[in-house]
Design a protein around this motif. Structure first.
Motif, PDB file in Angstrom:
ATOM      1  N   LEU A   1       0.836  -1.201   0.000  1.00  0.00           N
ATOM      2  CA  LEU A   1       0.000   0.000   0.000  1.00  0.00           C
ATOM      3  C   LEU A   1       0.868   1.247   0.000  1.00  0.00           C
ATOM      4  O   LEU A   1       1.674   1.453   0.882  1.00  0.00           O
ATOM      5  CB  LEU A   1      -0.903  -0.011   1.231  1.00  0.00           C
TER       6      LEU A   1
ATOM      7  N   VAL B   1      -0.445   4.516  -0.664  1.00  0.00           N
ATOM      8  CA  VAL B   1      -1.311   5.690  -0.776  1.00  0.00           C
ATOM      9  C   VAL B   1      -0.603   6.914  -0.169  1.00  0.00           C
ATOM     10  O   VAL B   1      -0.192   6.878   0.991  1.00  0.00           O
ATOM     11  CB  VAL B   1      -2.662   5.447  -0.066  1.00  0.00           C
TER      12      VAL B   1
ATOM     13  N   THR C   1      -6.302  -3.703   7.735  1.00  0.00           N
ATOM     14  CA  THR C   1      -5.613  -4.984   7.869  1.00  0.00           C
ATOM     15  C   THR C   1      -5.283  -5.289   9.328  1.00  0.00           C
ATOM     16  O   THR C   1      -5.471  -6.405   9.795  1.00  0.00           O
ATOM     17  CB  THR C   1      -4.306  -4.937   7.054  1.00  0.00           C
TER      18      THR C   1
ATOM     19  N   ALA D   1     -15.170   0.321   6.526  1.00  0.00           N
ATOM     20  CA  ALA D   1     -13.868  -0.111   6.008  1.00  0.00           C
ATOM     21  C   ALA D   1     -12.973   1.101   5.753  1.00  0.00           C
ATOM     22  O   ALA D   1     -13.461   2.173   5.392  1.00  0.00           O
ATOM     23  CB  ALA D   1     -14.062  -0.893   4.717  1.00  0.00           C
ATOM     24  N   ARG D   2     -11.661   0.925   5.960  1.00  0.00           N
ATOM     25  CA  ARG D   2     -10.734   2.038   5.739  1.00  0.00           C
ATOM     26  C   ARG D   2     -10.336   2.083   4.262  1.00  0.00           C
ATOM     27  O   ARG D   2      -9.687   1.172   3.756  1.00  0.00           O
ATOM     28  CB  ARG D   2      -9.488   1.911   6.620  1.00  0.00           C
ATOM     29  N   MET D   3     -10.722   3.154   3.611  1.00  0.00           N
ATOM     30  CA  MET D   3     -10.527   3.278   2.164  1.00  0.00           C
ATOM     31  C   MET D   3      -9.055   3.182   1.760  1.00  0.00           C
ATOM     32  O   MET D   3      -8.720   2.633   0.720  1.00  0.00           O
ATOM     33  CB  MET D   3     -11.093   4.614   1.678  1.00  0.00           C
ATOM     34  N   GLN D   4      -8.169   3.723   2.588  1.00  0.00           N
ATOM     35  CA  GLN D   4      -6.751   3.780   2.219  1.00  0.00           C
ATOM     36  C   GLN D   4      -6.132   2.401   2.049  1.00  0.00           C
ATOM     37  O   GLN D   4      -5.060   2.272   1.453  1.00  0.00           O
ATOM     38  CB  GLN D   4      -5.940   4.552   3.273  1.00  0.00           C
ATOM     39  N   GLU D   5      -6.764   1.356   2.597  1.00  0.00           N
ATOM     40  CA  GLU D   5      -6.220   0.012   2.410  1.00  0.00           C
ATOM     41  C   GLU D   5      -7.092  -0.810   1.466  1.00  0.00           C
ATOM     42  O   GLU D   5      -6.945  -2.031   1.361  1.00  0.00           O
ATOM     43  CB  GLU D   5      -6.002  -0.670   3.770  1.00  0.00           C
ATOM     44  N   GLY D   6      -8.002  -0.130   0.793  1.00  0.00           N
ATOM     45  CA  GLY D   6      -8.741  -0.705  -0.324  1.00  0.00           C
ATOM     46  C   GLY D   6      -9.273  -2.109  -0.088  1.00  0.00           C
ATOM     47  O   GLY D   6      -9.892  -2.384   0.941  1.00  0.00           O
ATOM     48  N   ILE D   7      -9.017  -2.978  -1.035  1.00  0.00           N
ATOM     49  CA  ILE D   7      -9.545  -4.341  -1.007  1.00  0.00           C
ATOM     50  C   ILE D   7      -9.102  -5.096   0.252  1.00  0.00           C
ATOM     51  O   ILE D   7      -9.822  -5.947   0.773  1.00  0.00           O
ATOM     52  CB  ILE D   7      -9.125  -5.104  -2.297  1.00  0.00           C
ATOM     53  N   PHE D   8      -7.916  -4.755   0.782  1.00  0.00           N
ATOM     54  CA  PHE D   8      -7.430  -5.443   1.982  1.00  0.00           C
ATOM     55  C   PHE D   8      -8.334  -5.133   3.186  1.00  0.00           C
ATOM     56  O   PHE D   8      -8.529  -5.971   4.055  1.00  0.00           O
ATOM     57  CB  PHE D   8      -5.979  -5.049   2.290  1.00  0.00           C
ATOM     58  N   SER D   9      -8.864  -3.917   3.237  1.00  0.00           N
ATOM     59  CA  SER D   9      -9.827  -3.591   4.290  1.00  0.00           C
ATOM     60  C   SER D   9     -11.113  -4.383   4.090  1.00  0.00           C
ATOM     61  O   SER D   9     -11.686  -4.921   5.036  1.00  0.00           O
ATOM     62  CB  SER D   9     -10.164  -2.096   4.276  1.00  0.00           C
ATOM     63  N   LEU D  10     -11.561  -4.443   2.838  1.00  0.00           N
ATOM     64  CA  LEU D  10     -12.824  -5.125   2.539  1.00  0.00           C
ATOM     65  C   LEU D  10     -12.768  -6.597   2.965  1.00  0.00           C
ATOM     66  O   LEU D  10     -13.725  -7.128   3.529  1.00  0.00           O
ATOM     67  CB  LEU D  10     -13.134  -5.018   1.044  1.00  0.00           C
ATOM     68  N   LEU D  11     -11.630  -7.239   2.710  1.00  0.00           N
ATOM     69  CA  LEU D  11     -11.515  -8.675   2.986  1.00  0.00           C
ATOM     70  C   LEU D  11     -11.428  -9.001   4.478  1.00  0.00           C
ATOM     71  O   LEU D  11     -11.394 -10.173   4.864  1.00  0.00           O
ATOM     72  CB  LEU D  11     -10.312  -9.271   2.243  1.00  0.00           C
ATOM     73  N   GLN D  12     -11.410  -7.975   5.318  1.00  0.00           N
ATOM     74  CA  GLN D  12     -11.522  -8.229   6.760  1.00  0.00           C
ATOM     75  C   GLN D  12     -12.932  -8.714   7.092  1.00  0.00           C
ATOM     76  O   GLN D  12     -13.130  -9.495   8.020  1.00  0.00           O
ATOM     77  CB  GLN D  12     -11.211  -6.970   7.581  1.00  0.00           C
TER      78      GLN D  12
END
Ligand SMILES: [Zn+2]
Lengths: 252, 262
Positions: free
Chosen positions: B68, B70, B118, B147-158
């Protein structure tokens, strides 16, 4: 450019889940309604044959033109759609059928109706149920799919993406609105098929063009035959390990 | 929103605009005029919830995701860490409430609005896993914008991986309890927050999936004045109960007693 890609996958000519459903499956029987609230048009669900194997299909409808898009709520699945999906997944579990979702949605429905009828609860239930499914499941991203609303359909053993499809934490517009900085942070977030394949989240990137339907069919056949070799516990473990591996990769 | 007044100072209540002396807020951080609450830090929440000195934090070796990049995110994290004295937006550990042992997780909205990334996701998975290993009940205080936008898909997969860890915890037959505090939104709301055995909302908390700005932009629905408040959710049958902050400790102690296993 992200904006060009968005324009392309949101265009009226983009391949729809209905087209893919008709091509991939036969003997499709639609199953309607969530038995409590109604029948969400944004989600077509049912049972069909893929080659000779019965499968459960969850297809998000976005619509080609303005009239269709209004009818389908632009692919934003409401609480009723998630409850319908949940019902279908439970049946798939009972009959040991693979679940295949076709995704084309900017996110989950955002409305007072969905909020008041438990949108959070419904998405959480579906996420959990997909994760615990002891039959194979697979997601195919045709256009875009964002937020927990799309993840509920993609908590799967395999993820297939068309080469121009996108999968992100939120729609690029929402990301930019929430993190309001000079630079567009979308440029830094992995969301394209190739970027997500690189991090191990996407298993197969499907070439577009005139042969796109054949290419999707070949990818599904390949992935499904591999999953058909796994037993119930192996399927649950494979799914779990896949996601944890994506999260661990790159951390130090 | 995020007042942490220093001694003897006056602050303006974000709800009614009344001027409140720091001493008047009290340990529940309640406005003496309108009786609404300020958001608590994780430390303040622990202090009014668990037995004195009973909290033993889980220790984590901090990791970062080198994928990441960003711009500005690393600086933002450092700024939040220095201001809140937290490593991330959640505290987790073992504690007792009226002598009953439990695992407890407390999210802190003062750290990047309690957003799920994450690291926060990893802490929550470990919390479930540890509760399973120690055969203890689990209470989670939720405070998160999603979800924290700055970690994108990695946040979503939590969202899904936390539920996978929860599934294994569930095999222990210990109870898990969510206390939804202000705010509980988005990817946190649509994941573990609503999946624990009991879902309690703190009085006046804002709870929902989509933000009101988004709802207004995408639907024609008229939003009632109390929309997405704890009371609104109770009325629609979406939470088990709404409890005032000053009664929560006693309420949780009773729930733990009712779910004790021999
Ligand atoms: Zn006040």
């Amino acid at each position: 450019m992200l904006s060009d890609q968005l324009k392309q996958i949101r265009s009226q000519n983009r391949i729809s889940s209905r087209t893919v459903l008709n091509y991939l499956f036969h003997d499709f029987v639609a199953i309607h309604g969530d038995r409590v609230l109604g029948d969400d048009a944004a989600l077509t669900g049912g049972v069909a044959l893929f080659n000779d194997q019965p499968v459960t299909v969850l297809a998000v409808n976005r619509g080609h033109n303005a009239v269709q898009r209004q009818h389908f709520n632009g692919g934003m699945v409401s609480v009723s759609g998630y409850c319908k999906a949940l019902r279908l997944i439970k049946a798939a579990q009972r009959f040991n059928r693979p679940v295949i979702s076709l995704i084309d949605m900017p996110g989950a429905d955002a409305s007072a109706y969905s909020e008041h009828h438990g949108q959070s609860q419904a998405i959480a239930e579906m996420l959990a149920e997909m994760g615990e499914l002891s039959s194979p499941n697979m997601a195919i991203f045709l256009g875009e799919g964002h937020s927990g609303g799309a993840l509920a359909f993609a908590n799967t053993n395999r993820i297939i993406m068309l080469e121009n499809a996108l999968f992100s934490v939120a729609s690029p517009e929402a990301v930019a609105a929430i993190v309001n900085t000079d630079t567009d942070i979308n440029e830094y977030l992995p969301m394209t098929a190739t970027a997500l394949k690189r991090i191990g989240l996407v298993d197969d990137v499907v070439r577009e063009g005139p042969k796109v339907l054949e290419n999707i069919e070949r990818a599904v056949a390949k992935q499904l035959s591999a999953l058909n070799q796994l037993n119930e516990q192996e399927l649950i473990n494979q799914r779990q390990k896949k996601y944890l591996k994506v999260l661990e990769a790159g951390r130090e | 929103m995020s007042q942490q007044p220093t001694r003897g100072t006056w602050t303006k209540c974000p709800h009614c605009g009344g001027h409140v002396n720091q001493l008047e807020w009290g340990e529940y951080c309640q406005c003496p005029h309108c009786h609404q609450y300020l958001r608590l830090t994780a430390q303040q929440r622990l202090k009014i919830t668990v037995d004195t000195n009973s909290f033993v934090p889980l220790e984590f070796q901090r990791k970062t995701n080198s994928q990441l990049q960003v711009p500005g995110y690393a600086e933002k994290l450092t700024e939040n860490q220095q201001r809140t004295k937290l490593k991330e937006a959640v505290l987790a550990g073992q504690a007792t409430i009226n002598g009953v042992s439990l695992m407890i997780g407390v999210m802190d909205s003062h750290f990047m609005m309690g957003t799920l990334n994450t690291e926060v996701g990893r802490v929550i998975r470990v919390l479930y896993t540890t509760a399973k290993q120690r055969k203890l009940p689990l209470i989670m205080f939720i405070a998160s914008g999603g979800a924290r936008m700055q970690e994108g898909i990695f946040s979503l997969l939590q969202m899904n991986t936390i539920l996978m860890a929860k599934r294994e915890f569930d095999a222990t037959k210990q109870v898990s309890i969510s206390v939804l505090t202000d705010p509980t939104m988005g990817g946190v709301s649509a994941s573990f927050a609503f999946k624990n055995d009991l879902v309690i909302a703190e009085k006046n908390a804002q709870i929902g999936f989509a933000g009101q700005r988004v709802i207004k932009a995408t639907s024609a629905d008229k939003l009632p004045a109390n929309f997405q408040t704890a009371e609104d959710l109770l009325q629609h049958g979406l939470v088990d109960d709404v409890v005032a902050r000053e009664h929560l400790r006693g309420y949780l102690a009773t729930l733990l007693k009712l779910h004790q296993r021999g």
